[in-house]
Design an enzyme around this catalytic site. Structure first.
Site, PDB file in Angstrom:
ATOM      1  N   TRP A 101      15.328  -0.188   7.694  1.00 30.40           N
ATOM      2  CA  TRP A 101      15.610   1.257   7.614  1.00 30.40           C
ATOM      3  C   TRP A 101      15.846   1.685   6.182  1.00 30.40           C
ATOM      4  O   TRP A 101      15.405   2.760   5.765  1.00 30.40           O
ATOM      5  CB  TRP A 101      16.783   1.627   8.519  1.00 30.40           C
ATOM      6  N   ASP A 171      23.361   5.943   5.389  1.00 33.87           N
ATOM      7  CA  ASP A 171      22.838   6.025   6.758  1.00 33.87           C
ATOM      8  C   ASP A 171      23.774   5.194   7.638  1.00 33.87           C
ATOM      9  O   ASP A 171      23.849   3.973   7.507  1.00 33.87           O
ATOM     10  CB  ASP A 171      21.413   5.451   6.781  1.00 33.87           C
ATOM     11  N   LYS A 195      22.369   5.830  18.810  1.00 34.03           N
ATOM     12  CA  LYS A 195      22.877   4.465  18.780  1.00 34.03           C
ATOM     13  C   LYS A 195      24.296   4.416  19.352  1.00 34.03           C
ATOM     14  O   LYS A 195      24.620   3.533  20.113  1.00 34.03           O
ATOM     15  CB  LYS A 195      22.896   3.918  17.342  1.00 34.03           C
TER      16      LYS A 195
HETATM   17  C1  LIG Z   1      17.531   3.715  14.549  1.00 34.60           C
HETATM   18  C2  LIG Z   1      17.798   3.873  13.114  1.00 34.60           C
HETATM   19  C3  LIG Z   1      17.055   4.750  12.304  1.00 34.60           C
HETATM   20  C4  LIG Z   1      15.898   5.555  12.836  1.00 34.60           C
HETATM   21  O1  LIG Z   1      16.324   6.546  13.697  1.00 34.60           O
HETATM   22  P1  LIG Z   1      15.334   7.627  14.317  1.00 34.60           P
HETATM   23  O2  LIG Z   1      16.283   8.613  14.888  1.00 34.60           O
HETATM   24  O3  LIG Z   1      14.490   6.929  15.318  1.00 34.60           O
HETATM   25  O4  LIG Z   1      14.529   8.202  13.207  1.00 34.60           O
HETATM   26  C5  LIG Z   1      17.407   4.863  10.986  1.00 34.60           C
HETATM   27  N1  LIG Z   1      18.427   4.152  10.465  1.00 34.60           N
HETATM   28  C6  LIG Z   1      19.152   3.296  11.203  1.00 34.60           C
HETATM   29  C7  LIG Z   1      20.267   2.542  10.575  1.00 34.60           C
HETATM   30  C8  LIG Z   1      18.853   3.130  12.541  1.00 34.60           C
HETATM   31  O5  LIG Z   1      19.582   2.266  13.278  1.00 34.60           O
END
Ligand SMILES: *Cc1c(COP(=O)(O)O)cnc(C)c1O
Length: 360
Positions: A101, A171, A195
């Protein structure tokens, strides 16, 4: 009811209480004769839902008034572009690449300016967090970027990098609200909610107000300017209304449990059960450096692809779902987010013990 223990990395398990409450309110939300899915986002009732959700999130995380809270769409992945479009004033940013990511965010930023990879753990398949105490931060960097919990590899920053005064962007998709955090250490904290907080379709951005300006890269679409959403309090256009309503219920659920300190304790207790077993098992092995282990995502292997596949198949039959590792790394991964009950982790470890005995 045939509920399974769902170890999916995302979209992921939600608290049963929240799902039941949502079911109860499905046809008639608190006497208004319609579902939250069917109501105007400009109605008084909905305004109350989104304002309460924001207030509860602010109180959970202790978000100060000089930070904006925005409920946006496009997933975490859209932030990979929105961040450079809005923040790369000098067209320079530093990225710490600790997984897929972070790497995607780093690659996306290269479209908009000079993105520097100032540290990485790719040399050992992202199984650790690099030492970030004295990195070569670029003097003209607009920000330093991290992915705080690496969903695929199961590592977590236990200590934030020394950004040498630069704005930190993080993030937190897969560790959002899993423990307390000091928002004031960051310029931007963001995460997709699927998540740990709610249904896919909502991304929450917490941003220092002074970073939200009209001074964005030329050509930035109206919908991708933070200012658009901050000025309209997340109601510039139709927001992901139902998703925000569920997030609001999850905030209340965390408050009821005792807030983020209690959440952290609960998560530590669960993770310990699984990690302790991995450390003593003669068959299963964790793949991450101990100090950097995530509380949320726990990857592990048997050392044999054949046995891994057998484990995934048999665990599914035993009501333990979605234990297959990410397609890029193989093996297994148990995501044990906030809403995973301790009984689920105990059931997993019991199953692993049984599997170990049968396959020695
Ligand atoms: C799942 C995830 C993403 C991507 O998320 P989307 O909503 O599918 O774009 C980005 N960063 C992390 C840390 C993730 O776990």
């Amino acid at each position: 009811m045939g509920r399974v223990y769902n170890f999916s990395a995302g979209p992921a398990v939600l608290p049963e209480e929240v799902l039941r409450e949502a079911a109860d309110e499905m046809m008639d939300y608190r006497g208004c004769g319609m579902s939250v899915m069917e109501m105007s986002h400009r109605s008084k009732v909905y305004d109350d839902i989104i304002k309460t959700a924001e207030a509860d999130l602010r109180s959970l995380l202790g978000i100060p008034d000089d930070y904006e809270v925005m409920f946006l769409q496009g997933g975490a992945s859209q932030q990979f572009a929105m961040i450079p479009m809005n923040l790369m004033k000098n067209k320079v940013a530093d990225y710490i690449v600790t997984g897929q990511w972070a790497k995607k965010a780093y690659q996306e930023a290269q479209i908009y300016g000079k993105a520097n990879k100032i540290a990485s753990s790719e040399d050992k398949t992202f199984s650790y967090i690099p030492d970030c105490s004295d990195l070569p931060i670029s003097p003209d960097a607009d920000y330093v970027y991290i992915c705080e919990n690496n969903t695929i590899y199961g590592t977590k920053f236990k200590k934030l990098p020394n950004t040498k005064g630069k704005t930190l962007v993080s993030d937190v998709s897969s560790c959002f609200l899993s423990e307390p955090m000091d928002v004031t250490k960051y310029g931007v904290v963001y995460g997709g909610v699927q998540k740990n907080i709610g249904p896919a379709g909502v991304v929450i951005v917490i941003m220092k107000k002074e970073l939200i300006t009209e001074d964005v890269l030329p050509g930035t679409p109206t919908m991708l300017k933070y200012k658009t959403h901050a000025d309209a309090q997340s109601l510039y256009n139709t927001p992901p209304a139902y998703g925000i309503y569920i997030c609001g219920k999850v905030f209340k659920w965390i408050q009821k449990i005792g807030g983020l300190e209690a959440m952290k304790k609960h998560n530590e207790e669960k993770a310990k059960i699984l990690y302790d077993f991995l450390d003593e098992s003669s068959l299963f092995k964790g793949t991450v450096v101990k100090e950097d282990r995530s509380l949320m995502n726990v990857p592990f292997v048997t050392g044999s692809e054949e046995l891994d596949a057998k484990f995934v198949k048999e665990s599914k039959a035993a009501g333990l779902e979605n234990l297959k590792g990410h397609r890029s790394v193989g093996g297994m991964r148990a995501s044990i987010y906030n809403a995973m009950p301790i009984e689920g982790v105990k059931a997993l470890v019991e199953f692993m013990k049984k599997f170990e005995t049968e396959n020695k």
